[in-house]
Design a protein around this motif. Structure first.
Motif, mmCIF file in Angstrom:
data_model
loop_
_atom_site.group_PDB
_atom_site.id
_atom_site.type_symbol
_atom_site.label_atom_id
_atom_site.label_comp_id
_atom_site.label_asym_id
_atom_site.label_seq_id
_atom_site.Cartn_x
_atom_site.Cartn_y
_atom_site.Cartn_z
ATOM 1 N N GLN A 1 15.647 6.628 -4.862
ATOM 2 C CA GLN A 1 14.841 7.285 -3.829
ATOM 3 C C GLN A 1 13.995 6.298 -3.011
ATOM 4 O OE1 GLN A 1 12.620 10.723 -5.001
ATOM 5 N NE2 GLN A 1 14.430 11.765 -5.794
ATOM 6 N N THR A 2 13.736 6.708 -1.772
ATOM 7 C CA THR A 2 12.794 5.990 -0.917
ATOM 8 C C THR A 2 11.545 6.849 -0.822
ATOM 9 O OG1 THR A 2 14.549 4.933 0.346
ATOM 10 C CG2 THR A 2 12.412 5.082 1.409
ATOM 11 N N LEU A 3 10.401 6.292 -1.231
ATOM 12 C CA LEU A 3 9.169 7.090 -1.314
ATOM 13 C C LEU A 3 8.097 6.539 -0.385
ATOM 14 C CD1 LEU A 3 9.134 7.412 -5.203
ATOM 15 C CD2 LEU A 3 9.870 9.153 -3.567
ATOM 16 N N LEU A 4 7.307 7.454 0.154
ATOM 17 C CA LEU A 4 6.171 7.069 0.984
ATOM 18 C C LEU A 4 4.902 7.320 0.169
ATOM 19 C CD1 LEU A 4 5.345 6.093 3.849
ATOM 20 C CD2 LEU A 4 5.035 8.490 4.465
ATOM 21 N N VAL A 5 4.287 6.247 -0.301
ATOM 22 C CA VAL A 5 3.056 6.354 -1.089
ATOM 23 C C VAL A 5 1.872 6.320 -0.132
ATOM 24 C CG1 VAL A 5 1.570 5.061 -2.675
ATOM 25 C CG2 VAL A 5 3.960 5.429 -3.245
ATOM 26 N N VAL A 6 0.952 7.266 -0.286
ATOM 27 C CA VAL A 6 -0.128 7.405 0.689
ATOM 28 C C VAL A 6 -1.493 7.211 0.032
ATOM 29 C CG1 VAL A 6 -1.240 8.988 2.319
ATOM 30 C CG2 VAL A 6 1.255 8.997 2.076
ATOM 31 N N ASP A 7 -2.316 6.379 0.666
ATOM 32 C CA ASP A 7 -3.710 6.213 0.260
ATOM 33 C C ASP A 7 -4.540 6.159 1.541
ATOM 34 O OD1 ASP A 7 -5.830 6.009 -1.460
ATOM 35 O OD2 ASP A 7 -5.140 4.201 -2.477
ATOM 36 N N ASP A 8 -5.863 6.210 1.404
ATOM 37 C CA ASP A 8 -6.668 6.128 2.630
ATOM 38 C C ASP A 8 -6.884 4.677 3.066
ATOM 39 O OD1 ASP A 8 -8.249 5.848 0.364
ATOM 40 O OD2 ASP A 8 -9.972 6.920 1.170
ATOM 41 N N ILE A 9 -7.199 3.797 2.092
ATOM 42 C CA ILE A 9 -7.519 2.409 2.439
ATOM 43 C C ILE A 9 -6.747 1.466 1.517
ATOM 44 C CG2 ILE A 9 -9.404 0.715 2.613
ATOM 45 C CD1 ILE A 9 -11.221 3.375 2.666
ATOM 46 N N LEU A 10 -6.266 0.367 2.077
ATOM 47 C CA LEU A 10 -5.634 -0.675 1.271
ATOM 48 C C LEU A 10 -6.556 -1.892 1.299
ATOM 49 C CD1 LEU A 10 -2.352 -1.285 0.284
ATOM 50 C CD2 LEU A 10 -2.757 -3.037 1.981
ATOM 51 N N THR A 11 -7.054 -2.293 0.124
ATOM 52 C CA THR A 11 -7.988 -3.423 0.101
ATOM 53 C C THR A 11 -7.251 -4.692 -0.323
ATOM 54 O OG1 THR A 11 -9.741 -1.851 -0.403
ATOM 55 C CG2 THR A 11 -10.268 -4.165 -0.663
ATOM 56 N N THR A 12 -6.973 -4.832 -1.617
ATOM 57 C CA THR A 12 -6.203 -6.012 -2.034
ATOM 58 C C THR A 12 -4.742 -5.652 -2.253
ATOM 59 O OG1 THR A 12 -6.579 -5.550 -4.373
ATOM 60 C CG2 THR A 12 -8.187 -6.954 -3.258
ATOM 61 N N GLY A 13 -4.453 -4.369 -2.280
ATOM 62 C CA GLY A 13 -3.085 -3.936 -2.551
ATOM 63 C C GLY A 13 -2.825 -3.698 -4.036
ATOM 64 N N ALA A 14 -3.852 -3.923 -4.889
ATOM 65 C CA ALA A 14 -3.645 -3.804 -6.337
ATOM 66 C C ALA A 14 -3.265 -2.376 -6.740
ATOM 67 C CB ALA A 14 -4.905 -4.236 -7.091
ATOM 68 N N THR A 15 -3.942 -1.389 -6.171
ATOM 69 C CA THR A 15 -3.655 0.009 -6.517
ATOM 70 C C THR A 15 -2.260 0.398 -6.029
ATOM 71 O OG1 THR A 15 -5.999 0.513 -6.316
ATOM 72 C CG2 THR A 15 -4.497 2.381 -6.290
ATOM 73 N N ALA A 16 -1.957 0.057 -4.766
ATOM 74 C CA ALA A 16 -0.649 0.403 -4.206
ATOM 75 C C ALA A 16 0.468 -0.311 -4.965
ATOM 76 C CB ALA A 16 -0.607 0.036 -2.721
ATOM 77 N N HIS A 17 0.195 -1.567 -5.359
ATOM 78 C CA HIS A 17 1.187 -2.332 -6.120
ATOM 79 C C HIS A 17 1.492 -1.627 -7.437
ATOM 80 C CE1 HIS A 17 3.060 -5.613 -8.372
ATOM 81 N NE2 HIS A 17 2.152 -5.426 -9.309
ATOM 82 N N GLU A 18 0.445 -1.196 -8.125
ATOM 83 C CA GLU A 18 0.628 -0.564 -9.432
ATOM 84 C C GLU A 18 1.341 0.790 -9.282
ATOM 85 O OE1 GLU A 18 0.219 -2.181 -12.083
ATOM 86 O OE2 GLU A 18 0.681 -0.525 -13.440
ATOM 87 N N ALA A 19 0.985 1.542 -8.244
ATOM 88 C CA ALA A 19 1.660 2.826 -8.002
ATOM 89 C C ALA A 19 3.142 2.583 -7.719
ATOM 90 C CB ALA A 19 0.997 3.548 -6.826
ATOM 91 N N ALA A 20 3.427 1.593 -6.884
ATOM 92 C CA ALA A 20 4.824 1.285 -6.533
ATOM 93 C C ALA A 20 5.601 0.789 -7.745
ATOM 94 C CB ALA A 20 4.858 0.247 -5.410
ATOM 95 N N ARG A 21 4.949 -0.041 -8.553
ATOM 96 C CA ARG A 21 5.596 -0.584 -9.747
ATOM 97 C C ARG A 21 6.005 0.566 -10.688
ATOM 98 N NH1 ARG A 21 4.536 -2.959 -14.820
ATOM 99 N NH2 ARG A 21 2.600 -1.799 -15.004
ATOM 100 N N THR A 22 5.095 1.514 -10.841
ATOM 101 C CA THR A 22 5.358 2.662 -11.721
ATOM 102 C C THR A 22 6.521 3.495 -11.180
ATOM 103 O OG1 THR A 22 3.005 2.695 -12.207
ATOM 104 C CG2 THR A 22 4.250 4.633 -12.860
ATOM 105 N N LEU A 23 6.533 3.737 -9.878
ATOM 106 C CA LEU A 23 7.600 4.557 -9.280
ATOM 107 C C LEU A 23 8.944 3.836 -9.369
ATOM 108 C CD1 LEU A 23 5.596 5.841 -6.193
ATOM 109 C CD2 LEU A 23 6.356 7.218 -8.144
ATOM 110 N N LYS A 24 8.931 2.508 -9.222
ATOM 111 C CA LYS A 24 10.197 1.763 -9.311
ATOM 112 C C LYS A 24 10.714 1.743 -10.742
ATOM 113 C CE LYS A 24 10.401 -0.770 -5.071
ATOM 114 N NZ LYS A 24 10.381 -2.042 -4.354
#
Ligand code: ZN
Ligand code: ZN
Length: 244
Positions: free
Chosen positions: A204-227
């Motif tokens: 699947q191709t997923l669009l992960v949504v947050d309000d703010i990206l600071t260092t990318g640590a949260t988005a990285h962890e969310a993406a890692r989990t989904l992958k």
């Protein structure tokens, strides 16, 4: 229409950001105009060229494909960042308002701005689902309006892509990150998310949504989990990224 006009008379539409009540008359029907002309211009980034890997601003002629000098050494589990602008000035004020308990209208308006400004990037690929970065359920109890989910809901509606609030869950309470270094943030976020049992996101191709990206640590962890659950590609959509 008549009801709208009557409501406009009682509650003239106001700019969500500066509270100005002189929104343009032609399209100031309730619900359609969120910002006055001044604020609208300030919320839109002056230059739109951004690193497509981390969202950092680039010069007008820099290629945006393979990462910029800021992120070239970073290992991100997500493949692309799509954002409206930088977390400063008016956009920062708007993001803070969207975070407040009464910020749902602002969150929706910012999501709408993001879709308009980045329509090409958002429609050039087919997403299987829109996934908001989740909050711990205890925090959710205290805060029913949650910016990432409000924005994700609006993106899902506008892009006509299924909203998947159930597949990613925050399984661990993480401390406030404001004073942590990028390395500390990665450690704090490690293992913070989980997917629901038997979730199969194969290919699947997923669009992960947050309000703010600071260092990318949260988005990285969310993406890692989904992958790890099988996702092939994870694109991150945020309203603002921290300026470098
Ligand atoms: Zn305004
Ligand atoms: Zn970059």
């Amino acid at each position: 229409m008549l009801a709208d006009a009557a409501l406009d008379f009682v509650y003239p539409p106001r700019c969500l950001l500066c509270d100005d009540d002189t929104l343009p008359g032609s399209n100031a029907t309730r619900g359609h105009v969120s910002f006055c002309g001044d604020c609208h211009a300030k919320l839109r980034p002056a230059t739109t060229n951004a690193c497509c890997r981390c969202g950092a601003p680039l010069g007008p002629y820099s290629p945006s494909g393979e990462g910029c000098t800021l992120c070239i050494r970073e290992r991100f589990a997500f493949d692309q960042v799509i954002r409206l602008g930088l977390y400063r000035d008016e956009l920062r004020a708007a993001c803070l308002m969207a975070k407040s308990p009464t910020g749902a209208l602002m969150g929706r308006a910012l999501a709408s701005e993001l879709v308009t400004a980045q329509r090409e990037a958002l429609t050039a690929q087919t997403f299987d689902a829109v996934v908001p970065v989740p909050e711990h359920w205890l925090k959710r109890l205290a805060r029913p309006q949650y910016a990432a989910e409000t924005i994700a809901r609006e993106l899902s509606r506008r892009l006509k892509v299924h909203l998947a609030t159930g597949i990613l869950a925050k399984q661990r309470w993480t401390p406030k990150q404001a004073h942590s270094s990028p390395a500390e943030r990665r450690i704090q976020q490690h293992g913070a998310f989980g997917t629901l049992k038997r979730t199969n996101l194969h290919g699947q191709t997923l669009l992960v949504v947050d309000d703010i990206l600071t260092t990318g640590a949260t988005a990285h962890e969310a993406a890692r989990t989904l992958k790890r659950a099988g996702a092939k590609r994870v694109v991150v959509a945020v309203i603002a990224v921290s300026p470098p």
